[in-house]
Design an enzyme around this catalytic site. Structure first.
Site, PDB file in Angstrom:
ATOM      1  N   LYS A 135       0.272  -1.235  -0.003  1.00 48.76           N
ATOM      2  CA  LYS A 135       0.080   0.026   0.273  1.00 48.76           C
ATOM      3  C   LYS A 135       0.846   1.244  -0.433  1.00 48.76           C
ATOM      4  O   LYS A 135       0.907   1.726   0.937  1.00 48.76           O
ATOM      5  CB  LYS A 135      -1.353  -0.451   1.322  1.00 48.76           C
ATOM      6  CG  LYS A 135      -2.445   1.246   1.075  1.00 48.76           C
ATOM      7  CD  LYS A 135      -3.200   0.418  -0.114  1.00 48.76           C
ATOM      8  CE  LYS A 135      -4.035   1.772   0.261  1.00 48.76           C
ATOM      9  NZ  LYS A 135      -5.185   0.784  -1.440  1.00 48.76           N
ATOM     10  N   SER A 147      -8.496  -0.362  -5.253  1.00 47.86           N
ATOM     11  CA  SER A 147      -8.008   0.182  -4.114  1.00 47.86           C
ATOM     12  C   SER A 147     -10.090   0.296  -3.839  1.00 47.86           C
ATOM     13  O   SER A 147     -10.769  -0.665  -4.248  1.00 47.86           O
ATOM     14  CB  SER A 147      -8.116   1.493  -3.208  1.00 47.86           C
ATOM     15  OG  SER A 147      -7.742   1.611  -2.461  1.00 47.86           O
TER      16      SER A 147
END
Length: 587
Positions: A191, A386
């Site tokens: 991430k 996402s």
């Protein structure tokens, strides 16, 4: 008293000028709306495609499109939906003899270029010609142009053919100078959206994932050109890797182009193909003017309809706009199509890097409810990552382009610690009282305590658990497996099919056909949601936003992207987010 009257006079004059400007804008819009008639296409015409602006999913109802004052040039832009529809219409239009691809920059993502390219390939089945010409070929435009029957370049022009690169702007050094610490709470090894705030270069994990998806994108790029130009893919790789294409003559030598022509020579060839004299004018229609918007009237829903719900931009709470996804607006649209018995299936078109985790969950809930009563198919655009993937994962089926960016299953939060900025840089201090130990949790004037960080980490962990559970349920996988391919890692559409995040490679038309098949429809009508705001309803916000953007772009130039990134940072420092890298440039 004299100064008072001067002030009053200046105020009155200012009000009068502002009123006059507003009236002129409204009159211009009304006049433009009244003159918006169907374009008459003459016989023996060409369709002129010249795209030098980012391509949105839908053509916007832009109140400034037809105005040419106050710094606005009146240029019209056209959305992907209308570009594809116009190319499809030109294929069977007897008045259109061919397409002229003319000096386009292709500022949008690769999946958007892919859809237009595929539409051009389909157009060629009509045996009509496609001619491409440019003084400067970017790699994006060359990829599009490579499907043309003939590709020409100006003899003194330039063609970019050097491979792909991905660049991230890191802000940690600037934050350090300002005395701001970005306190990161996240889940996901990959991430990397937070890395520009805490690192000065890419982490090893991020470098690995970017290398992976960039390689996948580049392989698809070379494969497409190799097929359309009849050149070995390995040869194309070597041309780029060894920088052999330095001059237009090199492009001709290695068969990337078919000839070197000045514009007058190109126009002569077009006239030959149209079988007209060199002294005659070429009849051409611009892609943006070929038809009116192809959006159907939302009110005229037939008994067998498929709704296409467009979700484009960052995901946030509220209503959103043409460039962002407002959870309230998209949720309302999904509820509307779910409850409308005339609508038999739904296609959710997603083009988003994500955003607010809460807003994403609100939309995901509506997708789940819709799935229970009618088929819902997702079509992914340039990016559906996402939060963009979160709102997609509950659908019956997911379509993506090979070069769609997707995945990035992860979650993070950023809380700035500006103690050094306030104390050391500005000389500002704070003091206060509180009724509980955690009453001021989130205070940006001090660092987080270990207990506070643990609390926030627990919330982020819970959010990630919800995310992976939702994906596992929607994709019929175990949560353990989703976690193994999650961790915030980004994938291309081609990679996502192999690991089960996407069902099939295809465009929005493929998704529509799949929705029709699942609903058992042979004849159906398409309707688009959310309904776009009218010109007058958008006037105030659109006008002020456009003015502000133009001024900033003019003053900052290429640095405007950095400004946007810094603005995004301030936005991200508010709530848990499901978002991928916010400024990854592939070129």
């Amino acid at each position: 008293m004299k100064q008072f009257f001067k002030f009053v006079l200046a105020t009155v004059v200012g009000i009068l000028l502002s009123t006059i400007i507003i009236i002129l804008v409204i009159v211009g819009i009304i006049a433009a709306a009244g003159s918006d008639k169907d374009v008459v296409v003459d016989a023996n015409s060409i369709l002129h495609i010249d795209i030098k602006y980012p391509i949105a999913e839908r053509t916007a109802n832009n109140p400034l499109a037809n105005l040419s004052f106050l710094g606005f040039d009146g240029d019209k832009s056209i959305g992907l939906k209308d570009i594809l529809a116009n190319i499809k219409k030109a294929k069977t239009d007897d008045n259109i003899k061919g397409i002229f691809l003319d000096e386009s920059y292709m500022l949008s993502g690769q999946a958007t270029t892919e859809e237009i390219r595929n539409a051009l390939i389909d157009f060629k089945k009509s045996d009509k010609f496609i001619i491409a010409y440019s003084e400067i070929y970017t790699q994006g435009f060359y990829y599009l142009a490579s499907v043309a029957d003939k590709v020409y370049i100006n003899p003194k022009g330039f063609i970019e053919f050097s491979g792909f690169s991905s660049q991230v702007t890191f802000l940690k050094g600037a934050l350090d100078k300002l005395g701001i610490e970005a306190q990161i709470i996240k889940v996901g090894t990959y991430k990397s959206a937070v890395e520009p705030l805490v690192l000065t270069k890419m982490s090893d994990a991020n470098r690995m994932q970017v290398t992976s998806y960039l390689g996948s994108l580049y392989d698809h790029f070379l494969t497409g050109i190799a097929k359309s130009r009849g050149i070995n893919k390995d040869s194309l790789f070597n041309y780029a890797n060894q920088m052999r294409i330095k001059e237009p003559q090199d492009a001709l030598k290695y068969k990337l182009v078919d000839g070197l022509k000045y514009k007058d020579e190109l126009l002569d060839e077009l006239k030959e193909r149209l079988k007209i004299k060199k002294t005659d004018d070429i009849s051409a229609v611009e892609i943006a003017e070929y038809t009116k918007s192809t959006d159907e009237d939302i009110k005229s829903v037939s008994s067998n309809s498929i709704a296409v719900v467009y979700a484009s931009g960052d995901i946030a709470g509220g209503t959103g706009d043409d460039n962002s996804i407002g959870s309230e607006t998209i949720s309302k649209a999904l509820r509307k199509v779910r409850l409308n018995k005339k609508i038999k299936a739904v296609v959710l078109r997603v083009n988003s890097p994500g955003g607010s985790s809460l807003a994403s969950d609100v939309i995901w809930r509506e997708v789940m409810l819709t799935k229970k009563v009618k088929p819902i198919i997702v079509s992914m655009g340039d990016v559906a990552a996402s939060g963009g993937y979160y709102i997609s994962c509950a659908a019956d089926s997911i379509f993506a382009q090979p070069n769609t960016i997707t995945g990035s299953i992860g979650i993070f939060a950023i809380l700035p610690n500006m103690q050094k900025l306030f104390n050391d840089k500005l000389g500002v201090t704070f003091d206060g009282v509180k009724t509980g130990k955690f009453a001021d949790l989130g205070n940006t004037s001090r660092p987080l305590t270990p207990e506070e960080r643990a609390i926030l980490q627990s919330e982020i962990n819970h959010g990630y658990d919800d995310f992976t559970k939702a994906v596992a349920t929607g994709r019929h996988k175990t949560q353990t497996y989703i976690n193994s391919i999650g961790q915030g890692r980004v994938w291309t559409g081609a990679q996502a099919v192999k690991i089960g995040l996407v069902d099939r490679l295809g465009n929005i038309d493929d998704a529509i056909k799949a929705a029709a098949k699942k609903a058992g429809l042979k004849d159906y009508k398409l309707v688009a949601y959310p309904e776009q705001k009218s010109v007058l309803n958008k006037l105030g916000a659109s006008f002020s936003a456009d003015v502000k953007t133009r001024i900033l772009q003019s003053e900052l130039g290429e640095n405007y992207k950095v400004y946007e990134q810094i603005k995004n940072v301030t936005t991200m420092m508010r709530t848990p987010l499901m978002r991928m890298e916010y400024d990854v440039v592939v070129k």
